[in-house]
Design a protein around this motif. Sequence first.
Motif, mmCIF file in Angstrom:
data_model
loop_
_atom_site.group_PDB
_atom_site.id
_atom_site.type_symbol
_atom_site.label_atom_id
_atom_site.label_comp_id
_atom_site.label_asym_id
_atom_site.label_seq_id
_atom_site.Cartn_x
_atom_site.Cartn_y
_atom_site.Cartn_z
ATOM 1 N N GLY A 163 4.679 -20.591 4.277
ATOM 2 C CA GLY A 163 4.469 -19.298 3.626
ATOM 3 C C GLY A 163 3.047 -18.776 3.689
ATOM 4 N N ILE A 164 2.081 -19.668 3.891
ATOM 5 C CA ILE A 164 0.679 -19.233 3.937
ATOM 6 C C ILE A 164 0.356 -18.462 5.221
ATOM 7 C CG2 ILE A 164 -0.233 -21.346 5.024
ATOM 8 C CD1 ILE A 164 -2.599 -21.136 3.012
ATOM 9 N N ASP A 165 1.196 -18.639 6.249
ATOM 10 C CA ASP A 165 0.945 -17.974 7.538
ATOM 11 C C ASP A 165 1.373 -16.501 7.440
ATOM 12 O OD1 ASP A 165 1.190 -17.033 10.282
ATOM 13 O OD2 ASP A 165 1.095 -19.141 10.897
ATOM 14 N N PRO A 166 0.457 -15.551 7.721
ATOM 15 C CA PRO A 166 0.797 -14.124 7.587
ATOM 16 C C PRO A 166 1.883 -13.660 8.565
ATOM 17 C CG PRO A 166 -1.366 -14.400 8.633
ATOM 18 C CD PRO A 166 -0.950 -15.743 8.147
ATOM 19 N N ASN A 167 2.132 -14.439 9.620
ATOM 20 C CA ASN A 167 3.172 -14.069 10.594
ATOM 21 C C ASN A 167 4.566 -14.556 10.191
ATOM 22 O OD1 ASN A 167 1.660 -12.617 12.459
ATOM 23 N ND2 ASN A 167 0.991 -14.474 13.539
ATOM 24 N N PHE A 168 4.653 -15.286 9.071
ATOM 25 C CA PHE A 168 5.916 -15.902 8.655
ATOM 26 C C PHE A 168 6.598 -15.087 7.566
ATOM 27 C CE2 PHE A 168 8.219 -18.803 5.747
ATOM 28 C CZ PHE A 168 9.094 -19.411 6.632
ATOM 29 N N THR A 169 7.893 -14.770 7.777
ATOM 30 C CA THR A 169 8.705 -14.103 6.753
ATOM 31 C C THR A 169 10.005 -14.873 6.592
ATOM 32 O OG1 THR A 169 7.806 -11.936 7.372
ATOM 33 C CG2 THR A 169 9.790 -11.947 6.012
ATOM 34 N N LEU A 170 10.310 -15.250 5.349
ATOM 35 C CA LEU A 170 11.524 -16.009 5.041
ATOM 36 C C LEU A 170 12.594 -15.064 4.503
ATOM 37 C CD1 LEU A 170 12.974 -18.741 4.664
ATOM 38 C CD2 LEU A 170 11.796 -18.977 2.470
ATOM 39 N N ASN A 171 13.759 -15.044 5.172
ATOM 40 C CA ASN A 171 14.891 -14.224 4.751
ATOM 41 C C ASN A 171 16.013 -15.146 4.284
ATOM 42 O OD1 ASN A 171 14.114 -11.353 5.961
ATOM 43 N ND2 ASN A 171 13.636 -12.887 7.515
ATOM 44 N N ALA A 172 16.377 -15.048 3.011
ATOM 45 C CA ALA A 172 17.465 -15.862 2.485
ATOM 46 C C ALA A 172 18.775 -15.152 2.743
ATOM 47 C CB ALA A 172 17.276 -16.071 0.987
ATOM 48 N N GLY A 173 19.741 -15.850 3.342
ATOM 49 C CA GLY A 173 21.035 -15.208 3.550
ATOM 50 C C GLY A 173 21.799 -15.768 4.724
ATOM 51 N N ASP A 174 22.928 -15.149 4.968
ATOM 52 C CA ASP A 174 23.875 -15.575 5.991
ATOM 53 C C ASP A 174 23.652 -14.759 7.257
ATOM 54 O OD1 ASP A 174 26.071 -16.243 7.530
ATOM 55 O OD2 ASP A 174 27.546 -15.936 5.933
ATOM 56 N N ALA A 175 23.306 -15.428 8.350
ATOM 57 C CA ALA A 175 23.043 -14.721 9.615
ATOM 58 C C ALA A 175 24.261 -13.947 10.108
ATOM 59 C CB ALA A 175 22.590 -15.716 10.683
#
Length: 268
Positions: free
Chosen positions: A78-90
């Motif tokens: 999460g500390i990396d500015p290029n990282f985004t976490l999306n919770a859910g079903d692909a």
Amino acid sequence: MSELYQHRARKRFGQNFLHDAGVIHRILRAIHARSGEHVVEIGPGQGALTEGLLGSGAKLDVIELDKDLLPLLQMRFGIDPNFTLNAGDALKFDFNSLVADGNKLRVVGNLPYNISTPLIFHLLEHAAIIEDMHFMLQKEVVERLAATPGGGDWGRLSIMVQYHCRVEHLFNVGPGAFNPPPKVESAIVRLVPHAVLPHPAKDHRLLERVVREAFNQRRKTLRNTLKQLLDAQAIEAAGVDGSLRPEQLDLAAFVRLADQLALQTAPE
């Protein structure tokens, strides 16, 4: 970090976590992500590929269904500015929501075997915004994706994916590369959506219908298996021999059959 590796693979999510460093490096080399690209990783699990993908400098969105893994992934990356976490079903994810920057998406995933085929069909609906896809799949699924006419692997999956994409079976991966080891062999496949469709159908939904009907009874001749859609004369008008079995036809022939059906169903 040891807390990460205490997460037990969930059978209902079809989880098998990749841990072999040599295999991970080989996959990352095949993907060859670059700075400025937009990569989407489906099912990052414990982050085996995530670390290398972020290391490339690419913008990375990950989509994870298992809620227990979300805090672990956020803590690690999460500390990396290029990282985004999306919770859910692909399977239900709107991939159009990720293309605000105008870049096409490069999609990556170690896909659970139980959702691989429906997920690929879901992604094909977004083919216009996808640069390429690299997936770890069950080896027999990759063989079907990359199949050629005339063999037992040639079927609905081969035809519909090859209608939209160029398919490359890159390499195989043994069960020992995963924890827990699956009971099947795996393989890496590259799918590259065609810039221009080699055999465009008048209506791709009719193509899906023809292909589905044809392979419902794959041992029967086309004249028999397609009789609810096209009579013998219509099949002949499409330049196809009705005495052949569906696995003997190439993609172009199925498109001609679908276009013949489109002519028949067009309003007067």
